[in-house]
Scaffold this active site. Structure first.
Site, PDB file in Angstrom:
ATOM      1  CD  GLU A   1      11.631 -11.516  -5.698  1.00 16.09           C
ATOM      2  OE1 GLU A   1      11.279 -10.931  -4.667  1.00 16.09           O
ATOM      3  OE2 GLU A   1      12.725 -11.300  -6.246  1.00 16.09           O
TER       4      GLU A   1
ATOM      5  CB  CYS B   1      -0.959   0.028   1.180  1.00 16.34           C
ATOM      6  SG  CYS B   1      -2.072  -1.378   1.281  1.00 16.34           S
TER       7      CYS B   1
ATOM      8  CD1 TRP C   1      -0.335  -5.552  -3.216  1.00 15.35           C
ATOM      9  CD2 TRP C   1      -0.554  -6.590  -1.260  1.00 15.35           C
ATOM     10  NE1 TRP C   1       0.204  -6.807  -3.355  1.00 15.35           N
ATOM     11  CE2 TRP C   1       0.084  -7.465  -2.166  1.00 15.35           C
ATOM     12  CE3 TRP C   1      -0.788  -7.034   0.044  1.00 15.35           C
ATOM     13  CZ2 TRP C   1       0.475  -8.756  -1.820  1.00 15.35           C
ATOM     14  CZ3 TRP C   1      -0.403  -8.310   0.398  1.00 15.35           C
ATOM     15  CH2 TRP C   1       0.222  -9.163  -0.536  1.00 15.35           C
TER      16      TRP C   1
ATOM     17  CE  LYS D   1      16.218 -10.208  -6.722  1.00 16.19           C
ATOM     18  NZ  LYS D   1      15.612 -10.867  -5.624  1.00 16.19           N
TER      19      LYS D   1
ATOM     20  CG  HIS E   1      20.282 -36.583   0.425  1.00 17.68           C
ATOM     21  ND1 HIS E   1      20.254 -37.696   1.234  1.00 17.68           N
ATOM     22  CD2 HIS E   1      21.584 -36.220   0.327  1.00 17.68           C
ATOM     23  CE1 HIS E   1      21.482 -37.980   1.630  1.00 17.68           C
ATOM     24  NE2 HIS E   1      22.311 -37.099   1.092  1.00 17.68           N
TER      25      HIS E   1
ATOM     26  CE  LYS F   1      12.485  -2.394  -3.042  1.00 21.33           C
ATOM     27  NZ  LYS F   1      13.415  -3.329  -3.704  1.00 21.33           N
TER      28      LYS F   1
ATOM     29  CG  ASN G   1      -0.360   2.046   3.925  1.00 21.68           C
ATOM     30  OD1 ASN G   1      -1.305   2.097   3.148  1.00 21.68           O
ATOM     31  ND2 ASN G   1       0.818   2.575   3.655  1.00 21.68           N
ATOM     32  N   GLY G   2      -2.060  -1.161   6.770  1.00 25.27           N
ATOM     33  CA  GLY G   2      -2.019  -1.997   7.960  1.00 25.27           C
ATOM     34  C   GLY G   2      -3.260  -2.852   8.094  1.00 25.27           C
TER      35      GLY G   2
ATOM     36  CD  GLU H   1      18.429 -12.631  -4.198  1.00 25.31           C
ATOM     37  OE1 GLU H   1      18.045 -11.585  -4.742  1.00 25.31           O
ATOM     38  OE2 GLU H   1      17.834 -13.141  -3.217  1.00 25.31           O
TER      39      GLU H   1
ATOM     40  NE  ARG I   1       4.582   1.540   0.132  1.00 23.72           N
ATOM     41  CZ  ARG I   1       5.312   1.491   1.247  1.00 23.72           C
ATOM     42  NH1 ARG I   1       6.564   1.881   1.237  1.00 23.72           N
ATOM     43  NH2 ARG I   1       4.800   1.035   2.363  1.00 23.72           N
TER      44      ARG I   1
END
Length: 619
Positions: A492, A2, A75, A489, A508, A614, A101-102, A485, A27
């Site tokens: 995402e 948000c 969001w 990436k 394994h 973000k 926001n929250g 990482e 964001r």
């Protein structure tokens, strides 16, 4: 998650709000809206589902004029992502408007009570309750600020709020308990936002509201106090970022721009902290003394997402250079497992924004148990930097792309600096060793520039692999965090399923996945003359041979000049030679570019991937 923006001044507010929301798009959001009060004290709202262009069209068809107002990118948490549920939200009278926001945890309880008092709700959100609760308090006290304070005391959860009413001309009330709130101080104009970029074009003088603080913005200035009304003197800071740094600067996407900014980010994070003559590291003054660091018996690192991967690489750096045991936790799990905190435990928290909710919770849990806390963060004045006993700032500049790139490499450099500093303090490094490590770090930006100077082969690889449905990334030792990482990436921003795995665990389980359609990315770099590195290289080489025997498609990252693993691989990417503990800063960069170019070829929204934000400011 948000975005909030607000303005009080003499300029037309609508263009400022729209442009501010555009600077908060990174964001993540699924709807947007603004509320404006005009000179006749008439309040009006425009909202739209989807991207900001839909809101712009709504404003074009039905313009808004005024000199103060608030805006929001939402969001969805409570309620579907629809125009009806988009912020801002009003009370029954239409005289109170809120953006939030929250999460309000007791909103159902409050909603049911307000319904008995003849309040009618039109959305599925928790935010609408706040507007109605302010309306209810205004019935007994027509003081707008007092009604907001009374409302806040009834809320349970976390929130960043901006609230306006035509009955309180040229006034915005902002409050914080959890998610960030930034106040910008201009000349006769004042700004509120959930991050710095929307403010930066107008003023560089800002401060962050603290938890439990409320700000009243008017043309006369800004007053800050606690929720109970006790006056607070804010800690105003001047942002040194050039506003152009937050723009694309000719690049197609913010992510690509930020990948190419990594040489500068590494230089700036190292600058004035490292002596090549002595190998000594000079960190910012902090409450944690050199004696405290000498006495540390164990270190815990807490972080989320990409920052967790940086922390995992930091574990190898600290253990190798300073010989202190390090445990790395997901911040979201830390406080739920009754962590063991000893007398000489140091917690390192890592967050690009400094406002990550889970990381703040881990910090507070550790502090409550007596640990000292060191922050690695990119935003001075953020909650994590304010609550920690010390901070190593990463000078990466604003990072707009949701998928972190330059912040990640800057975090690894900050961890390397700390490991070198700790090794010096504890006497685990000789002066010659310290000088050698310092020199290697000083050479790193040039090596990154060399990597970035020729990337055509990575675009070719993206052309070949962009239709793949799965990827496997393998690494051993400090290369394992790079594998994690690289996989993150890719998933995402391209939405391809990718998994990072320790190379030694292939037998394994992951061997069952390998066939001629599976691209397997292997990070197998080595440091000349380092016995442990050579051993790791040889063992990972055996994994490459295993994959080849099963007809897997192998893409290997190797050190320049390598022929052994290169000869067994389908494709090869070379990186400049570096020490084991610094090689991850180099080897992750081709993986960032590979993910980027694959995502572009797949037509994905690189800077704003679906369902992601973000800054994750709620749990």
């Amino acid at each position: 998650m948000c975005g909030i923006v607000g303005y009080v001044g003499d300029k037309q507010v609508t263009p400022l709000l729209i442009e501010g929301l555009r600077k908060l798009e990174y964001r993540g959001y699924d709807s947007a809206g603004i509320a404006v009060v005009d000179e006749r004290h008439t309040l009006d709202v425009r909202r739209a589902e989807g991207k900001l262009r839909n809101l712009e069209e709504a404003v074009r068809v039905h313009p808004l004029d005024g000199t103060f107002g608030i805006g929001h990118t939402r969001w969805a948490t409570h309620g579907r992502p629809t125009e009806e549920n988009a912020h801002p939200h009003r009370d029954c009278t239409g005289r109170v408007v809120v953006v939030h926001n929250g999460i309000i945890e007791n909103y159902l309880e409050l909603k049911n009570r307000l319904r008995t008092q003849d309040h009618r709700f039109v959305t599925e959100t928790d935010t609408e309750v706040i507007a109605h609760l302010i309306e209810e308090h205004l019935k007994t006290n027509d003081d707008f600020e007092a009604a907001v304070r009374a409302t806040i005391k009834e809320l349970r959860g976390i929130f960043a709020l901006s609230i306006i009413s035509p009955d309180a001309p040229d006034t915005i009330i902002a409050a914080r308990l959890g998610p960030p709130v930034v106040i910008g101080l201009g000349e006769g104009e004042y700004f509120v936002a959930s991050d710095i970029p929307p403010i930066l074009e107008h003023t560089r003088n800002v401060f962050f509201l603290g938890d439990g603080e409320l700000a009243v913005l008017s043309k006369a200035g800004v007053k800050v106090s606690t929720f109970d009304g006790e006056e607070v003197q804010p800690n105003v800071q001047r942002i040194t970022w050039d506003p152009v740094m937050a723009e694309k600067g000719g690049f197609k996407h913010f992510m690509l721009k930020e990948i190419y900014e990594q040489p500068r980010a590494v230089r700036d994070t190292t600058q004035n902290r490292l002596s090549l003559d002595t190998g000594r590291v000079y960190l910012e003054p902090m409450e944690i003394t050199d004696e405290d660091l000498r006495n540390v018996t164990n270190i815990k690192i807490a972080a989320c997402g990409t920052s967790w991967h940086a922390g995992l690489a930091g574990k190898y750096m600290i253990e190798q250079l300073a010989r202190v045991s390090v445990e790395v936790d997901y911040a979201s799990e830390f406080r739920y497992r009754d962590p063991v905190i000893e007398a000489n435990t140091l917690l390192i928290v890592i967050s690009q924004s400094g406002e990550t909710a889970d990381t703040i919770a881990a910090l507070r849990e550790a502090k409550g148990r007596g640990a000292q806390v060191l922050a690695i963060c990119n935003v001075h004045g953020s909650m994590i930097t304010r609550e920690s006993h010390g901070t190593i700032l990463t000078h990466a500049g604003p990072e707009i792309g949701v998928a972190s790139t330059k912040a990640f490499t800057a975090q690894m450099v900050a961890l390397y600096l700390f490991a070198l500093h700790l090794g010096n303090l504890r006497g685990t490094l000789t002066e010659d060793e310290s000088k050698r490590h310092a020199q290697q770090l000083a050479e790193l930006p040039v090596k990154i520039e060399h990597l970035l100077s020729n990337t055509a082969h990575i675009e070719d690889l993206a052309r070949e692999f962009h239709r793949a449905t799965d990827f496997l990334y393998l690494g051993r030792g400090i290369n394992f965090p790079v594998a994690l990482e690289g996989a993150l990436k890719l998933k995402e921003i391209s939405y391809i399923h990718a998994e990072g795995y320790p190379a030694g665990e292939m037998k394994h389980g992951p061997n069952a996945l390998i066939d001629e359609t599976l691209p397997v990315v292997v990070i197998n770099t080595r440091e000349s003359g380092n016995h442990a590195s050579e051993l790791r290289y040889e063992k990972t080489h055996s994994n490459i041979v295993e994959v080849k025997a099963r007809e897997g498609v192998i893409l290997t990252l190797v050190t320049e000049g390598d022929t052994m693993s290169a000869s067994e691989s389908t494709h090869v990417i070379e990186i400049p030679e570096a020490s084991d503990v610094l090689a991850p800063v180099l080897s992750v960069i081709p993986l960032q570019l590979l993910a980027y170019h694959i995502a572009v070829r797949r037509g994905c929204d690189v800077d704003q991937p679906r369902n992601l934000a973000k800054s994750v400011t709620v749990e």
